[in-house]
Design a protein around this motif. Structure first.
Motif, PDB file in Angstrom:
ATOM      1  N   PHE A 125       0.828  -1.208   0.000  1.00 35.53           N
ATOM      2  CA  PHE A 125       0.000   0.000   0.000  1.00 35.53           C
ATOM      3  C   PHE A 125       0.866   1.263   0.000  1.00 35.53           C
ATOM      4  N   LEU A 126       1.978   1.233   0.737  1.00 33.57           N
ATOM      5  CA  LEU A 126       2.880   2.381   0.728  1.00 33.57           C
ATOM      6  C   LEU A 126       3.479   2.595  -0.659  1.00 33.57           C
ATOM      7  N   MET A 127       3.851   1.510  -1.325  1.00 30.30           N
ATOM      8  CA  MET A 127       4.385   1.625  -2.689  1.00 30.30           C
ATOM      9  C   MET A 127       3.327   2.164  -3.648  1.00 30.30           C
ATOM     10  N   MET A 128       2.097   1.696  -3.501  1.00 32.67           N
ATOM     11  CA  MET A 128       1.029   2.196  -4.361  1.00 32.67           C
ATOM     12  C   MET A 128       0.816   3.687  -4.146  1.00 32.67           C
ATOM     13  N   ASN A 129       0.829   4.119  -2.893  1.00 31.78           N
ATOM     14  CA  ASN A 129       0.686   5.545  -2.604  1.00 31.78           C
ATOM     15  C   ASN A 129       1.819   6.349  -3.228  1.00 31.78           C
ATOM     16  N   SER A 173      -7.347  -7.528  -3.751  1.00 29.37           N
ATOM     17  CA  SER A 173      -6.758  -8.837  -3.413  1.00 29.37           C
ATOM     18  C   SER A 173      -6.055  -8.815  -2.065  1.00 29.37           C
ATOM     19  N   LEU A 174      -5.666  -7.615  -1.603  1.00 28.82           N
ATOM     20  CA  LEU A 174      -5.003  -7.483  -0.303  1.00 28.82           C
ATOM     21  C   LEU A 174      -5.978  -7.096   0.797  1.00 28.82           C
ATOM     22  N   GLY A 175      -7.278  -7.093   0.481  1.00 34.92           N
ATOM     23  CA  GLY A 175      -8.287  -6.874   1.511  1.00 34.92           C
ATOM     24  C   GLY A 175      -8.831  -5.470   1.627  1.00 34.92           C
ATOM     25  N   MET A 176      -8.457  -4.565   0.728  1.00 38.36           N
ATOM     26  CA  MET A 176      -8.972  -3.197   0.789  1.00 38.36           C
ATOM     27  C   MET A 176     -10.285  -3.106   0.017  1.00 38.36           C
TER      28      MET A 176
END
Length: 427
Positions: A317-321, A350-353
Motif C-alpha cells: 500500500f505504501l508503494m502504491m501511494n 486482493s489485499l483486503g482493501m
C-alpha cells in the motif's frame, strides 16, 4: 513491442506537450495498428467509453458548480466562515480552510475552489498583512476538499473506471469524513504558522452575526444536501440529482440571491460545455488505452511485480501511494483515475482493501498532485491569483503537504475513516 509502443508513444507525446486525451488516443490507435487489430474496434472502444449512463451526471455537476461560482455563493460562504472562525490568531487562514470545506461540498471541483475563493481571499489576506506565499499555499492545499467532499465528478469517473460495480452515493458518503479530517489537519497547520509568524487577529463577530451569515448562505448549502441526499434516499439517481442540483442553482442564484446576471449565466454555460467536452474526450480515449493495457495483461503483471517485492500489505500500500503521488505530479487527475484504477484496484482488493476505501485513497493521492509541481493545476491558478512565483510558494508549502500526507496515511490504514458512513447508510 506493442506495449513499448503504447507506453512509449504516450510518454513521448505527453512530454512534447500534446494534450493527455489525444496522447492516450494516438498511443492506443498505434498499438491497435501494430497488433493488426481492426481500427474500427479502437474507435468503438472510444465511443463505448463515453456511452455510460453515469457519465451524464458529470455535466450537471460541472454546470451547478459554475453557477455557484458566478452566482455569489462563494462570497456568502466566506462571510459565514469569517464570522465563525475569523477571530482566531491568523483567522483568515482558518476562514480559507473552512470556506474550502463548505464550497467544495457544493462545487465538487478543486480548481473551481481555488478560482472562486482565492480571488476573494488571497487579496484580502495580503492586505491584512499575511505573507502572500502563505495565502496562496493555504488556498491551494485546502482546495482538495472539493474532490473529497461530495458531490465530486471525479468520484463518478472512478466508479466508471472501476467497472460500475459500486454505488456512487456510497462513495460520496465515504469522502465526507476523510475530507473533514484533512481540512482539520490543514487548519491546525495554518494556525500553527499564523502563531509562529504573529499574524493578526479579528474581533469575534458575535453569535447574532454568525446566525445571520448562516441564514444568508443556507440556500446555497442546500445544493449539496439535494444532490447527496436525493441519491442516498433513492428518490433520484445520481444523474437526476445532478440535474435537479443544477436547476436549483439557477433558481437560487437568479431569483433568491439575484446575483446571477445573463452574462454570468452565459459564461457558466460556456465553461461547463468546454470542461465537459474535455472530460468526455479523455474518458473515450482512456477507454481505448485501457483496453490495450488489459490486452497486454499490464494489471496482472504489475500485481505480480508488487507482490514479488513484498507480500506485506502495508509495504504494498505504501508503494502504491508513492507511485500514485509521483504520477499525480506529472499527469492530469482525470486521466490518472481512468488509467490507474483498472491497474491498482484489483491489487488493492486482493489485499483486503474495499474498493470504496481505495477510491478515497486514490482521490486524496491525485488531489495532492494538483498542488505539486510541475503539473499542479491548483498550484498554478493560486500562484497566478496571488502573483507569487511557484518556486517561492513551494519553499514554504511543505507543512501543508505533511498535513495532507498524514490524512492520506490514516485513510490508507484505518478503513473505518472512510467506510463507517457508507456502511452505516447501507445498514
Amino acid at each position: 513491442m506493442g506495449l513499448a509502443i503504447l507506453l512509449g508513444l504516450f510518454a513521448l507525446l505527453t512530454f512534447v506537450g500534446v494534450p493527455v486525451a489525444f496522447a492516450l488516443g494516438m498511443a492506443a490507435i498505434s498499438a491497435f495498428f501494430y497488433e493488426g487489430l481492426p481500427l474500427m474496434i479502437g474507435f468503438q472502444r472510444i465511443v463505448a467509453g463515453t456511452s455510460t449512463f453515469s457519465l451524464l451526471a458529470i455535466p450537471f455537476f460541472i454546470f451547478a458548480g459554475e453557477l455557484m461560482l458566478h452566482g455569489g455563493i462563494a462570497a456568502r460562504l466566506i462571510r459565514l466562515a469569517s464570522s465563525a472562525v475569523g477571530w482566531m490568531r491568523g483567522g483568515l487562514g482558518q476562514v480559507n480552510v473552512f470556506s474550502s470545506m463548505l464550497f467544495g461540498g457544493i462545487s465538487g471541483s478543486a480548481v473551481a475552489d481555488v478560482s472562486a475563493l482565492g480571488s476573494l481571499l488571497i487579496p484580502v489576506m495580503k492586505e491584512k498583512g499575511y505573507d502572500d506565499a502563505y495565502a496562496v499555499n493555504v488556498t491551494v492545499t485546502s482546495s482538495i476538499a472539493g474532490i473529497m467532499i461530495p458531490p465530486s465528478h471525479n468520484m463518478i469517473l472512478y466508479v466508471v473506471a472501476a467497472g460500475g460495480g459500486m454505488s456512487v452515493a456510497s462513495l460520496f458518503m465515504a469522502g465526507i469524513v476523510p475530507g473533514i479530517l484533512m481540512c482539520v489537519l490543514l487548519g491546525c497547520v495554518a494556525r500553527w504558522m499564523a502563531i509562529r509568524n504573529n499574524y493578526p487577529t479579528e474581533p469575534f463577530a458575535g453569535l447574532k452575526v454568525i446566525f445571520i451569515a448562516f441564514l444568508a448562505s443556507f440556500p446555497g448549502l442546500i445544493t449539496a444536501i439535494i444532490v447527496v441526499g436525493g441519491a442516498l434516499s433513492g428518490v433520484f439517481t445520481v444523474t437526476e440529482s445532478g440535474a435537479i442540483g443544477a436547476i436549483y442553482a439557477v433558481l437560487i442564484t437568479a431569483l433568491v440571491y439575484r446575483s446571477l446576471t445573463l452574462r454570468d449565466f452565459w459564461v457558466a454555460v460556456i465553461r461547463s460545455v468546454r470542461t465537459t467536452g474535455m472530460v468526455m474526450i479523455l474518458v473515450g480515449c482512456a477507454s481505448a488505452f485501457g483496453y490495450m493495457l488489459a490486452l497486454y495483461e499490464v494489471p496482472k503483471v504489475l500485481a505480480a511485480g508488487l507482490t514479488a517485492i513484498s507480500d506485506n500489505p502495508i509495504i504494498i500500500f505504501l508503494m502504491m501511494n508513492l507511485i500514485l503521488l509521483l504520477l499525480g505530479m506529472i499527469m492530469d487527475m482525470a486521466a490518472l483515475i481512468l488509467i490507474c484504477t483498472p491497474i491498482f484496484l484489483p491489487v488493492a482488493v486482493s489485499l483486503g482493501m474495499d474498493p470504496i476505501q481505495f477510491g478515497i485513497m486514490l482521490m486524496m493521492n491525485l488531489g495532492l498532485g494538483l498542488c505539486t509541481p510541475p503539473v499542479g493545476g491548483c498550484l498554478f491558478v493560486g500562484c497566478a491569483i496571488g502573483e507569487v512565483p511557484i518556486q517561492r510558494a513551494v519553499k514554504s508549502i511543505w507543512p501543508f503537504y505533511l498535513a495532507i500526507l498524514s490524512a492520506l496515511i490514516l485513510v490508507t490504514f484505518v478503513p473505518a475513516i472512510s467506510m463507517t458512513l457508507p456502511n452505516w447508510i447501507s445498514g
